[in-house]
Write an enzyme that holds these catalytic residues in place. Structure first.
Site, PDB file in Angstrom:
ATOM      1  N   HIS A   1       0.834  -1.190   0.000  1.00 34.15           N
ATOM      2  CA  HIS A   1       0.000   0.000   0.000  1.00 34.15           C
ATOM      3  C   HIS A   1       0.871   1.244   0.000  1.00 34.15           C
ATOM      4  CE1 HIS A   1      -3.401  -2.562   0.762  1.00 34.15           C
ATOM      5  NE2 HIS A   1      -2.889  -2.991   1.906  1.00 34.15           N
ATOM      6  N   THR A   2       0.274   2.343  -0.429  1.00 38.43           N
ATOM      7  CA  THR A   2       0.981   3.621  -0.408  1.00 38.43           C
ATOM      8  C   THR A   2       1.186   4.071   1.030  1.00 38.43           C
ATOM      9  OG1 THR A   2       0.002   4.256  -2.521  1.00 38.43           O
ATOM     10  CG2 THR A   2       0.913   6.017  -1.165  1.00 38.43           C
ATOM     11  N   GLN A   3       2.418   4.266   1.425  1.00 43.79           N
ATOM     12  CA  GLN A   3       2.737   4.667   2.792  1.00 43.79           C
ATOM     13  C   GLN A   3       3.407   6.031   2.860  1.00 43.79           C
ATOM     14  OE1 GLN A   3       1.815   2.747   5.535  1.00 43.79           O
ATOM     15  NE2 GLN A   3       0.717   1.641   3.943  1.00 43.79           N
ATOM     16  N   SER A   4       3.411   6.765   1.766  1.00 44.01           N
ATOM     17  CA  SER A   4       4.028   8.091   1.777  1.00 44.01           C
ATOM     18  C   SER A   4       3.242   9.009   0.844  1.00 44.01           C
ATOM     19  CB  SER A   4       5.491   8.017   1.330  1.00 44.01           C
ATOM     20  OG  SER A   4       5.587   7.410   0.068  1.00 44.01           O
TER      21      SER A   4
ATOM     22  N   TRP B   1      -4.344   8.975   4.527  1.00 42.49           N
ATOM     23  CA  TRP B   1      -3.375   9.899   5.131  1.00 42.49           C
ATOM     24  C   TRP B   1      -3.956  11.306   5.216  1.00 42.49           C
ATOM     25  CZ3 TRP B   1       1.489   8.642   7.027  1.00 42.49           C
ATOM     26  CH2 TRP B   1       1.854   7.305   6.853  1.00 42.49           C
TER      27      TRP B   1
END
Length: 260
Positions: A31-34, A138
């Site tokens: 998954h996108t973590q940034s 986020w």
């Protein structure tokens, strides 16, 4: 450079033989973590007849001021506004979910309407669910509107599912720079009744000016949303910071072309 996950830390083929790709085919989900494109602070304050929010129009790609016309205050239902900071793509996903929630509620012909506490509770469950799956949205979200008792409502939820309510709230750098200024006007919940809309607006404008001075990811153009207890919602866009003065920077060592 090979960016494929199966090549990360793999042994040399000429020494250990050909690598078996079957090892990496059943790997975990990635998954996108940034976040890549982000919006900065959203600030809000209660006053005697409602709640006021503000957020600037900038969406930054890292340190690049990439998009200068991004709206981050959204009306949901008839008497609620959400302000969203953080990842812009996740923000767009949240807005789409809220649109679907509003459409679904409009099909229910029972005379009920979505109010701010309902939307805040929905977002808190969504954020906590995504966090529990290790795939968070986020964002930090402020929900402003009126409750069932027709009193001003203001609450916060973030990517971890953390929720709380206060008469003054902010996300991003606003939590450090704007909250002290807003609390001068509204130190406690009982003080909201003594604050007029004009006083709240003056405090909001002052905070947005300070944030533009101090937050490198902010813009001097912003939007202000006003939600009143009589059910009115007004969103003003493209407001520009007034009375900007950068002369104080001349005395700061290391600023611009000065030699330290």
């Amino acid at each position: 450079m090979n960016h494929l996950p199966e090549a990360w830390g793999r042994p040399r083929s000429d020494v250990y033989g050909e690598y078996s790709k079957q090892i990496s085919q059943a790997g975990p989900s990635v998954h996108t973590q940034s976040p890549s494109v982000t919006g900065t602070s959203v600030i809000a304050i209660k006053f005697d007849k409602g709640v006021m929010l503000a957020a600037d129009h900038l969406a930054s790609y890292g340190s690049l001021a990439r998009f200068t016309d991004q709206q981050r205050l959204y009306k949901v239902g008839d008497e609620t506004v959400v302000g969203i900071s953080g990842d812009i793509s996740d923000m767009q996903h949240i807005v789409e979910m809220l649109d679907n929630l509003e459409i679904g509620s409009n099909y229910e012909l029972y005379g009920h309407t979505l109010r701010a506490p309902h939307i805040h509770e929905y977002l808190s469950r969504v954020m906590y669910n995504r966090r529990s799956k290790m795939d968070p949205l986020w964002n930090a979200v402020l929900v402003a509107g009126t409750g069932e008792d027709k009193k001003p409502y203001l609450a916060y939820v973030d990517l971890l599912g953390v929720t709380y309510s206060a008469p003054t709230l902010a996300t991003g750098f606003g939590a450090y720079l704007a909250i002290p200024l807003l609390r001068k006007l509204v130190p406690d919940e009982v003080d909201c009744a003594n604050v007029t809309e004009a006083q709240a607006r003056a405090a909001i404008d002052e905070c947005m000016r300070v944030l533009f001075y101090r937050d490198a990811r902010s813009s001097d153009k912003y939007a202000v949303a006003t939600v009143t207890t009589d059910g009115g919602v007004k969103i003003e866009s493209d407001i520009k910071c007034q009375d900007m003065n950068w002369r104080f920077a001349r005395n700061i060592k290391g600023y611009g072309t000065q030699k330290v």
